[in-house]
Design a protein around this motif. Sequence first.
Motif, short mmCIF file in Angstrom:
data_model
loop_
_atom_site.label_atom_id
_atom_site.label_comp_id
_atom_site.label_asym_id
_atom_site.label_seq_id
_atom_site.Cartn_x
_atom_site.Cartn_y
_atom_site.Cartn_z
N GLN A 1 78.26 15.47 36.50
CA GLN A 1 78.44 16.08 38.04
C GLN A 1 79.79 16.31 38.21
O GLN A 1 80.07 17.44 38.65
CB GLN A 1 77.79 15.25 38.92
N ASN A 2 80.71 15.24 37.75
CA ASN A 2 82.20 15.37 38.45
C ASN A 2 83.07 16.25 37.39
O ASN A 2 83.97 17.04 37.87
CB ASN A 2 82.77 14.14 38.55
N ASN A 3 82.44 16.30 36.26
CA ASN A 3 83.35 16.87 35.33
C ASN A 3 82.98 17.77 34.23
O ASN A 3 83.64 18.62 33.47
CB ASN A 3 84.26 15.91 34.19
N ARG A 4 81.56 18.18 34.30
CA ARG A 4 80.90 19.07 33.63
C ARG A 4 80.82 18.72 32.22
O ARG A 4 81.65 17.78 31.52
CB ARG A 4 81.50 20.43 33.77
N CYS A 5 80.19 19.53 31.37
CA CYS A 5 79.80 18.98 30.01
C CYS A 5 80.91 18.74 29.07
O CYS A 5 81.05 17.92 28.04
CB CYS A 5 78.71 19.86 29.39
N GLU A 6 81.58 20.01 28.97
CA GLU A 6 82.85 19.89 28.02
C GLU A 6 83.63 18.79 28.11
O GLU A 6 84.17 18.43 26.99
CB GLU A 6 83.44 21.21 28.11
#
Length: 278
Positions: A131-136
């Motif tokens: 949620q905080n940093n996204r998948c990549e």
Amino acid sequence: MVKLTEFGNTTASALEAEPVTEDLRPYLGMSILGHPCSRYLWYSFRWCYSETHSRRLRRLFDRGHREEPSVIADLERIGMVVNDAQEEVEAAWGHVKGHCDGKVKGVVEAPNTEHLLEIKTASDKMFKDMQNNRCEVAKPVYYAQCQLYMHHLKLSRALFVMVNKNDDAYYIERIYYDKMKAEQLAAKGEKIILSAAPPAPAFSRSHFECKWCSCNDICHHGRKVAMTNCRTCMHSGPTPTGGWKCGLDDRRLTEEAQRKGCKDHSLMVELGGNEDNL
């Protein structure tokens, strides 16, 4: 009929008895090609080790597969159409493969664009990181998997769905196809497949990822590979037209033959234990 008492004197101990030895995959999985260490991937492809897990851990790994039908049902409930579940995706002459969770049409944000569908489960900690940093950033291996599937299936978007195993919350992200990233990953897979010797370690043996790596003893400590099969033998190798071949008699090797090996097995010299990395 199995006697339960052979595995313990309680139901709980019987259920947890007999750890699971994982099957050796005949291909390099696209699901792990984003791993930061090519040496680890080479060891995996060459069947240099086998992994054994507890029954509890095996159930944990299987959780994601059990979750997929529920997620797909939820997507279809709001009008999306999911097709081609577990479609095989193949590259590098059949030596690299994966199985996508599906293709989805009718995504709310872009209803006219067919998306790759990728479904994962996660602990609460990983879920919050996503949620905080996204998948990549949060899970580069998942991001790489999506890029490879989109590349080979000729899709420009992916619908990435993660389920929080603690509270069943959804994290949903649309991932855009990155042609350069996908081509780099595809080239990485081909290089690993065709390499006759393991690549250099990505990290020193004191690195945190190496400490829990299944290949640590082979890679950094020079432990002899105990696996006797065609893939650890100096006489055989993958071909750029698909399949494996024995150099002793120019014979194509079936998967069964590769697993069995033969009396002429000769362990490859360069498998690990480079003193520069100790």
